[in-house]
Design an enzyme around this catalytic site. Structure first.
Site, short mmCIF file in Angstrom:
data_model
loop_
_atom_site.label_atom_id
_atom_site.label_comp_id
_atom_site.label_asym_id
_atom_site.label_seq_id
_atom_site.Cartn_x
_atom_site.Cartn_y
_atom_site.Cartn_z
N LYS A 141 53.71 41.43 49.20
CA LYS A 141 53.87 42.86 48.94
C LYS A 141 55.30 43.27 49.20
O LYS A 141 55.91 42.83 50.16
CB LYS A 141 52.93 43.69 49.82
CG LYS A 141 51.45 43.51 49.53
CD LYS A 141 50.63 44.39 50.46
CE LYS A 141 49.14 44.26 50.16
NZ LYS A 141 48.33 45.13 51.07
N GLY A 148 57.72 43.51 52.68
CA GLY A 148 57.78 42.31 53.50
C GLY A 148 57.15 42.43 54.88
O GLY A 148 56.30 43.29 55.14
N THR A 149 57.58 41.52 55.76
CA THR A 149 57.01 41.43 57.11
C THR A 149 57.17 42.73 57.87
O THR A 149 56.24 43.21 58.52
CB THR A 149 57.68 40.29 57.88
OG1 THR A 149 57.36 39.05 57.25
CG2 THR A 149 57.20 40.25 59.33
N GLY A 173 55.33 33.95 76.08
CA GLY A 173 56.62 34.45 75.63
C GLY A 173 56.85 35.88 76.09
O GLY A 173 56.06 36.77 75.76
N VAL A 221 61.11 40.09 73.19
CA VAL A 221 60.88 41.43 72.65
C VAL A 221 59.44 41.62 72.18
O VAL A 221 58.75 42.56 72.60
CB VAL A 221 61.86 41.73 71.49
CG1 VAL A 221 61.52 43.06 70.84
CG2 VAL A 221 63.29 41.73 72.00
N ASP A 238 66.42 37.19 58.23
CA ASP A 238 65.87 36.21 59.16
C ASP A 238 66.13 34.78 58.73
O ASP A 238 66.21 33.87 59.57
CB ASP A 238 64.37 36.40 59.31
CG ASP A 238 64.02 37.63 60.15
OD1 ASP A 238 64.93 38.42 60.46
OD2 ASP A 238 62.83 37.80 60.48
N HIS A 259 71.41 70.57 77.96
CA HIS A 259 70.53 70.54 79.13
C HIS A 259 69.34 71.46 78.90
O HIS A 259 69.52 72.60 78.47
CB HIS A 259 71.29 71.00 80.38
CG HIS A 259 70.43 71.09 81.60
ND1 HIS A 259 70.05 69.98 82.32
CD2 HIS A 259 69.84 72.15 82.21
CE1 HIS A 259 69.29 70.34 83.32
NE2 HIS A 259 69.14 71.68 83.29
#
Length: 474
Positions: free
Chosen positions: A37, A40-41, A188, A191, A320, A453
């Site tokens: 699709k 992607g990931t 693991g 992240v 990646d 603030h």
């Protein structure tokens, strides 16, 4: 049938589709070949679905603690089917948006498996793309002037630790859980592992994290890692660092998994209903025809120059599949640079130390630039400024006052080398630090930027002032 293009992109994930849009903006005839699709990931099995689940987990946890805010909510129940339903609704909406962008840019999308061919009747150079379709239709031949390989990555496992998708899972399978387990072992503590640990704990799952390194989030600043580990343990999450998981010891029963790990010189056994393996991702370099080219693959990743050209100068690779920072926003920018390079737009190379990284756990983590340890290893003499959220009114209002902001500064010229944050909503605050890095700002400039603030961003201004001992509220 053969069609000619200025650019064909293998992979329609975040890097691929953004590259396609940029090419379309430059007037290039562009096609994307996507196996599953578009999006992607990141869209379908990563960034977006995981953050949708994290948000539901956060709301569930906050609601259970609402009496702290004077809100009496009664019995709080979790409907995990609706949690997953909401996640999918968000994915579907964004998926439709990306499809619209493809049509708007007149970008052709071929749904199939693309493979790079060597020199052939179509072209004397490697680069023609053969698209194979699952339904058995005749292959489509795409003849591009340029190619971008953006095939992404997939979760990897430890050698010998078999993923069955049910009891032993990766994040791919975990995202589609129909019901939550009572307990889980997460192998693991990087992240993805920490995001899942935080999420599942908020959902009421008993969580154990096994991390090989001597600290969780080992690529973050040591002080941030230490604070995260403290806060995870405070929540009741069992965190075991310096733990070498032994895949050969895995045992499965009908409703549990058991595995051993070496820890402090002895083997220790861990049991839970399910196991999530989160030990990184491996590039999708197989089955795309790289063997028909001179493209080099090193340590499982495609090798490129700083404009993302492979050894075949008309074939680029991004995201990646080339390793480095495996982040969606990185892939997107790499795609833009690649397109602008072959379009003779003369883009600047990416300085990866300027890229922000985020962990969407509770508390959140965000950083840009060098950690204090990295800066010292590179030969910088550093000074630091640190400011706790405990002194920030807005953090107390939110009921989330754990964490801090830390600046790492070059003592010689006051350049900001890195900014590191752990605390509430820091993933939304890190861009100020990213801009400061790009503009080569100094702590003085950030400290004298008047932050509103009450706001969480006041912690950035105070941390900048703290570099020279001038923080107001400490």
């Amino acid at each position: 049938m053969a069609q000619e293009y200025d650019l064909v992109i293998l992979g329609g994930g975040t890097g691929g589709y953004v590259a396609a849009i940029r090419a379309s903006q430059l007037g290039l005839k562009t096609a994307v070949v996507e196996k599953k699709k578009i999006g992607g990931t990141c869209l379908h099995a990563g960034c977006i679905p995981s953050k949708a689940l994290l948000r539901s987990a956060e709301v569930f946890a906050q609601t259970k603690n609402s009496e702290e805010f004077g809100v009496i909510s009664g019995e709080v129940k979790l409907d995990f089917f609706k949690v997953q339903e909401r996640k999918q609704k968000i994915i579907d909406q964004l998926h439709g948006g990306v499809q619209h962008l493809m049509k708007q840019g007149k970008i052709d999308v071929f749904y199939g498996t693309g493979r790079i061919l060597g020199p052939s009747i179509f072209s004397p150079m490697p680069g023609t793309i053969s698209v194979e379709f699952e339904n058995g239709d005749e292959n489509e031949m795409l003849i591009p002037k340029n190619v971008i390989v953006a095939t992404g990555s997939r979760p990897r496992s430890l050698p010998g630790l078999e993923i069955d998708g049910t009891q032993v899972m990766t994040s791919d399978e975990a995202l589609s859980l129909e019901e939550l387990p009572k307990s889980i072992i997460i192998v693991g503590g990087g992240v993805i592992g920490i995001e899942w640990a935080s999420m599942l704990d908020d959902f009421g799952v008993e969580v154990t994290v096994l991390e090989y390194a001597d600290r969780v989030l080992p690529t973050e600043d040591k002080e941030v890692s230490k604070e995260m580990q403290r806060l995870l343990k405070k929540r009741g999450i069992k965190v075991v660092t310096s733990a070498k998981v032994l895949p050969e010891t895995l045992e499965k029963a009908a409703d549990s998994v058991t595995i051993k790990a070496e820890h402090k010189g002895e083997e220790k056994s861990f049991t839970a209903e399910k196991m999530l393996v989160s030990v990184g991702r491996q590039a999708n370099v197989e089955g795309i025809g790289l063997e028909n080219t001179d493209i080099q693959v090193e340590k499982g990743f495609i090798k490129t120059n700083d404009r993302f050209q492979t050894k075949e100068s008309h074939i680029y690779a991004i995201g990646d599949v080339i390793g480095g920072l495996q982040l969606a926003h990185v892939a997107s920018h790499e795609g833009i640079v690649a397109v602008e390079h072959f379009a003779n737009e003369n883009p600047a190379p990416i300085d990866y130390s300027m890229i922000s990284k985020c962990v969407y756990s509770s508390p959140e983590v965000a950083s840009v630039g060098y950690t204090e340890e990295e800066a010292k290893e590179k030969g910088f003499e550093v000074k630091t400024g640190k400011f706790s959220f405990r002194a920030i009114g807005k953090a107390l209002v939110y009921g989330e006052s754990d964490g801090f902001v830390k600046l790492v500064v070059n003592k010689e010229n006051d350049d900001i080398l890195g900014v590191h944050m752990i605390g509430p909503h820091v993933t939304d605050m890190i861009s100020e630090a990213g801009l400061a890095r790009v503009l080569d700002a100094t702590p003085w400039e950030i400290g004298h930027t008047i932050h509103p603030h009450p706001s969480l961003s006041e912690a950035i201004g105070e941390a900048a002032l703290a570099v020279d001992g001038k923080a107001i509220h400490s």
